[in-house]
Scaffold this motif. Structure first.
Motif, PDB file in Angstrom:
ATOM      1  N   UNK A  54       3.275   0.122  -1.187  1.00 53.17           N
ATOM      2  CA  UNK A  54       2.425  -0.765  -1.998  1.00 53.17           C
ATOM      3  C   UNK A  54       3.249  -1.334  -3.157  1.00 53.17           C
ATOM      4  N   UNK A  55       4.131  -2.310  -2.878  1.00 50.45           N
ATOM      5  CA  UNK A  55       5.002  -2.850  -3.917  1.00 50.45           C
ATOM      6  C   UNK A  55       4.257  -3.372  -5.142  1.00 50.45           C
ATOM      7  N   UNK A  56       3.061  -3.891  -4.951  1.00 49.88           N
ATOM      8  CA  UNK A  56       2.298  -4.431  -6.077  1.00 49.88           C
ATOM      9  C   UNK A  56       1.921  -3.345  -7.076  1.00 49.88           C
ATOM     10  N   UNK A  57       1.896  -2.093  -6.635  1.00 48.48           N
ATOM     11  CA  UNK A  57       1.527  -0.991  -7.515  1.00 48.48           C
ATOM     12  C   UNK A  57       2.744  -0.272  -8.096  1.00 48.48           C
ATOM     13  N   UNK A  58       3.940  -0.757  -7.793  1.00 44.05           N
ATOM     14  CA  UNK A  58       5.160  -0.116  -8.281  1.00 44.05           C
ATOM     15  C   UNK A  58       5.196  -0.177  -9.802  1.00 44.05           C
ATOM     16  N   UNK A  59       5.379   0.973 -10.417  1.00 43.35           N
ATOM     17  CA  UNK A  59       5.409   1.059 -11.876  1.00 43.35           C
ATOM     18  C   UNK A  59       6.849   1.061 -12.367  1.00 43.35           C
ATOM     19  N   UNK A  60       7.190   0.092 -13.182  1.00 40.74           N
ATOM     20  CA  UNK A  60       8.497   0.082 -13.810  1.00 40.74           C
ATOM     21  C   UNK A  60       9.606  -0.576 -13.022  1.00 40.74           C
ATOM     22  N   UNK A  61       9.468  -0.707 -11.748  1.00 47.51           N
ATOM     23  CA  UNK A  61      10.490  -1.333 -10.923  1.00 47.51           C
ATOM     24  C   UNK A  61       9.823  -1.941  -9.710  1.00 47.51           C
ATOM     25  N   UNK A  62      10.538  -2.807  -9.047  1.00 43.40           N
ATOM     26  CA  UNK A  62       9.940  -3.485  -7.902  1.00 43.40           C
ATOM     27  C   UNK A  62      10.951  -3.572  -6.767  1.00 43.40           C
ATOM     28  N   UNK A  63      10.549  -3.139  -5.566  1.00 47.16           N
ATOM     29  CA  UNK A  63      11.454  -3.250  -4.424  1.00 47.16           C
ATOM     30  C   UNK A  63      11.474  -4.672  -3.891  1.00 47.16           C
ATOM     31  N   UNK A  64      12.617  -5.060  -3.360  1.00 48.66           N
ATOM     32  CA  UNK A  64      12.742  -6.395  -2.789  1.00 48.66           C
ATOM     33  C   UNK A  64      13.934  -6.454  -1.860  1.00 48.66           C
ATOM     34  N   UNK A  65      14.264  -7.661  -1.439  1.00 53.04           N
ATOM     35  CA  UNK A  65      15.359  -7.855  -0.495  1.00 53.04           C
ATOM     36  C   UNK A  65      16.340  -8.895  -1.021  1.00 53.04           C
ATOM     37  N   UNK A  66      17.609  -8.633  -0.762  1.00 54.96           N
ATOM     38  CA  UNK A  66      18.665  -9.633  -0.948  1.00 54.96           C
ATOM     39  C   UNK A  66      19.445  -9.646   0.351  1.00 54.96           C
ATOM     40  N   UNK A  67      19.355 -10.747   1.061  1.00 49.59           N
ATOM     41  CA  UNK A  67      20.069 -10.853   2.331  1.00 49.59           C
ATOM     42  C   UNK A  67      19.690  -9.784   3.330  1.00 49.59           C
ATOM     43  N   UNK A  68      18.447  -9.354   3.329  1.00 46.94           N
ATOM     44  CA  UNK A  68      17.980  -8.339   4.266  1.00 46.94           C
ATOM     45  C   UNK A  68      18.209  -6.909   3.810  1.00 46.94           C
ATOM     46  N   UNK A  69      18.885  -6.706   2.683  1.00 45.39           N
ATOM     47  CA  UNK A  69      19.143  -5.358   2.167  1.00 45.39           C
ATOM     48  C   UNK A  69      18.082  -4.993   1.137  1.00 45.39           C
ATOM     49  N   UNK A  70      17.570  -3.776   1.223  1.00 51.57           N
ATOM     50  CA  UNK A  70      16.586  -3.286   0.269  1.00 51.57           C
ATOM     51  C   UNK A  70      17.256  -3.023  -1.064  1.00 51.57           C
ATOM     52  N   UNK A  71      16.716  -3.594  -2.139  1.00 47.68           N
ATOM     53  CA  UNK A  71      17.246  -3.400  -3.490  1.00 47.68           C
ATOM     54  C   UNK A  71      16.079  -3.273  -4.460  1.00 47.68           C
ATOM     55  N   UNK A  72      16.328  -2.601  -5.576  1.00 45.51           N
ATOM     56  CA  UNK A  72      15.337  -2.501  -6.641  1.00 45.51           C
ATOM     57  C   UNK A  72      15.701  -3.542  -7.685  1.00 45.51           C
ATOM     58  N   UNK A  73      14.719  -4.284  -8.155  1.00 46.94           N
ATOM     59  CA  UNK A  73      14.941  -5.392  -9.081  1.00 46.94           C
ATOM     60  C   UNK A  73      15.752  -4.966 -10.298  1.00 46.94           C
ATOM     61  N   UNK A  74      15.480  -3.791 -10.835  1.00 43.76           N
ATOM     62  CA  UNK A  74      16.187  -3.349 -12.038  1.00 43.76           C
ATOM     63  C   UNK A  74      17.658  -3.050 -11.787  1.00 43.76           C
ATOM     64  N   UNK A  75      18.051  -2.881 -10.523  1.00 43.80           N
ATOM     65  CA  UNK A  75      19.417  -2.485 -10.218  1.00 43.80           C
ATOM     66  C   UNK A  75      20.333  -3.608  -9.784  1.00 43.80           C
ATOM     67  N   UNK A  76      19.864  -4.835  -9.813  1.00 41.97           N
ATOM     68  CA  UNK A  76      20.724  -5.919  -9.343  1.00 41.97           C
ATOM     69  C   UNK A  76      21.381  -6.645 -10.504  1.00 41.97           C
ATOM     70  N   UNK A  77      22.493  -7.252 -10.205  1.00 44.01           N
ATOM     71  CA  UNK A  77      23.244  -8.047 -11.167  1.00 44.01           C
ATOM     72  C   UNK A  77      22.423  -9.301 -11.493  1.00 44.01           C
ATOM     73  N   UNK A  78      22.263  -9.645 -12.767  1.00 48.06           N
ATOM     74  CA  UNK A  78      21.495 -10.839 -13.124  1.00 48.06           C
ATOM     75  C   UNK A  78      21.972 -12.104 -12.415  1.00 48.06           C
TER      76      UNK A  78
END
Length: 64
Positions: free
Chosen positions: A29-53
């Motif tokens: 339930x990504x919409x309920x994620x507290x503090x961070x949000x899962x997503x994709x970059x080029x098909x790879x699972x990444x957490x928004x807080x952990x990616x390079x701006x």
């Protein structure tokens, strides 16, 4: 009496289980994620807080 190393091992295992359960909940339930949000970059699972701006424009939210 339980040896000290066994208590530490159990505490570590419990912490890992808790962390994995929280991550699974965020993926279910990504919409309920507290503090961070899962997503994709080029098909790879990444957490928004952990990616390079500089790569944020390539990040896409995980549809859940």
């Amino acid at each position: 009496m339980v040896p000290a190393w066994e208590n530490a091992e159990n505490a570590c295992a419990e912490a890992l289980v808790t962390h994995l359960e929280e991550a699974a909940g965020m993926l279910e339930a990504p919409a309920l994620a507290a503090g961070d949000e899962p997503g994709l970059i080029g098909g790879a699972l990444v957490w928004l807080s952990g990616i390079d701006p500089a790569r944020e424009d390539r990040w896409r939210p995980l549809a859940g």
